[in-house]
Write a protein that holds these residues in place. Structure first.
Motif, short mmCIF file in Angstrom:
data_model
loop_
_atom_site.label_atom_id
_atom_site.label_comp_id
_atom_site.label_asym_id
_atom_site.label_seq_id
_atom_site.Cartn_x
_atom_site.Cartn_y
_atom_site.Cartn_z
N VAL A 143 -14.56 8.72 6.32
CA VAL A 143 -13.52 7.85 6.87
C VAL A 143 -13.53 7.95 8.38
CG1 VAL A 143 -12.08 8.06 4.81
CG2 VAL A 143 -11.72 9.61 6.73
N THR A 144 -13.01 6.91 9.02
CA THR A 144 -13.03 6.86 10.49
C THR A 144 -11.71 7.30 11.10
OG1 THR A 144 -12.34 4.53 10.41
CG2 THR A 144 -14.70 4.99 10.48
N SER A 145 -10.67 7.49 10.31
CA SER A 145 -9.38 7.88 10.86
C SER A 145 -9.37 9.37 11.19
CB SER A 145 -8.24 7.56 9.88
OG SER A 145 -8.36 8.37 8.73
N ASN A 146 -8.28 9.83 11.73
CA ASN A 146 -8.14 11.22 12.15
C ASN A 146 -8.30 12.17 10.96
OD1 ASN A 146 -7.50 13.66 13.28
ND2 ASN A 146 -5.43 13.10 13.89
N GLU A 147 -9.37 12.97 10.99
CA GLU A 147 -9.61 13.89 9.87
C GLU A 147 -8.60 15.02 9.83
OE1 GLU A 147 -13.59 15.22 10.12
OE2 GLU A 147 -14.49 13.27 9.68
N GLN A 148 -7.89 15.27 10.94
CA GLN A 148 -6.90 16.33 10.99
C GLN A 148 -5.53 15.86 10.52
OE1 GLN A 148 -7.94 19.39 11.70
NE2 GLN A 148 -9.98 18.52 11.99
N ALA A 149 -5.42 14.57 10.20
CA ALA A 149 -4.13 14.02 9.77
C ALA A 149 -3.78 14.52 8.37
CB ALA A 149 -4.19 12.49 9.80
N TRP A 150 -2.54 14.26 7.96
CA TRP A 150 -2.06 14.70 6.64
C TRP A 150 -2.91 14.12 5.53
CZ3 TRP A 150 -0.13 11.81 2.52
CH2 TRP A 150 0.45 12.56 1.48
N ARG A 151 -3.16 14.91 4.53
CA ARG A 151 -3.85 14.46 3.32
C ARG A 151 -3.10 15.00 2.10
NH1 ARG A 151 -6.12 11.81 6.58
NH2 ARG A 151 -8.36 11.37 6.78
N PRO A 152 -2.96 14.19 1.06
CA PRO A 152 -2.38 14.72 -0.18
C PRO A 152 -3.31 15.75 -0.80
CG PRO A 152 -2.42 12.29 -0.14
CD PRO A 152 -3.27 12.76 0.99
#
Length: 202
Positions: free
Chosen positions: A129-138
């Motif tokens: 994915v191209t979004s922020n990999e450090q962002a919240w993930r379930p």
């Protein structure tokens, strides 16, 4: 959902029904035959939803993301030898939907939570994915958020309307708020009437 979409379309209103409480209906089961098909579906949704978000239509972005998550959750396998939508993917979806419901006061947070859930599904299937990999993930291993795919979430909109009304009242001059309090006190002394219905459109 047809805002900014190309091509001719028509909308038919089959029925408008007054209901006393929020209602949800199971999502129609669609056939998904491969992870590539799910990826294409998610990519197109993010492209459309992101465009709506950037144009200031955050509610439509939320509706689009929520709709596709419920669609994937309710999907049927089409000729697949194993389940395309795994239990881990379902855990991701349910966790994202549940978290978004707790963020009703912030449209931006709701939209991004659902977007991160879509990203997490792509990652679970092995895509980058191209979004922020450090962002919240379930957490795909957490199965405490059991849910089923539904076509609507009117309870969220009812809460949003109540919150909006409360905010408007708090912004009023003190004299106006006093008048509202007096009207509320008088209304409590009147015989209870049937609750105002919500209107269900489908």
């Amino acid at each position: 959902y047809v805002l900014f979409q190309e091509g001719p379309f028509e909308v038919k209103v089959k029925k408008v029904t007054a209901v006393d409480d929020h209602q949800s209906f199971p999502s129609p089961a669609v056939a998904l035959s491969s992870t590539n098909e799910i990826k294409t579906l998610i990519d197109q949704t993010i492209q459309s939803g992101g465009g709506l978000y950037d144009k200031g239509y955050q509610e439509l972005c939320i509706a689009l993301y929520r709709s596709i998550l419920n669609t994937i959750l309710s999907a049927n396998d089409s000729g697949a030898t194993s389940s395309i939508v795994s239990d881990r993917m379902k855990n991701i979806i349910c966790s994202g939907l549940q978290r978004a419901e707790t963020q009703i006061g912030s449209k931006a947070n709701m939209a991004w939570t659902l977007r991160y859930a879509l990203d997490a599904i792509l990652e679970e299937m092995g895509f980058t994915v191209t979004s922020n990999e450090q962002a919240w993930r379930p957490d795909p291993t957490m199965n405490e958020y059991q849910c089923i795919g539904v076509t609507t979430a009117l309870i969220l909109y009812r809460r949003k309307i109540l919150t909006h009304l409360i905010m408007k009242i708090m912004q009023m001059p003190r004299s106006h708020r006093s008048q509202i309090q007096m009207m509320s006190a008088q209304a409590k002394q009147q015989p209870r009437r049937q609750a105002s219905p919500l209107f269900l459109l489908y």
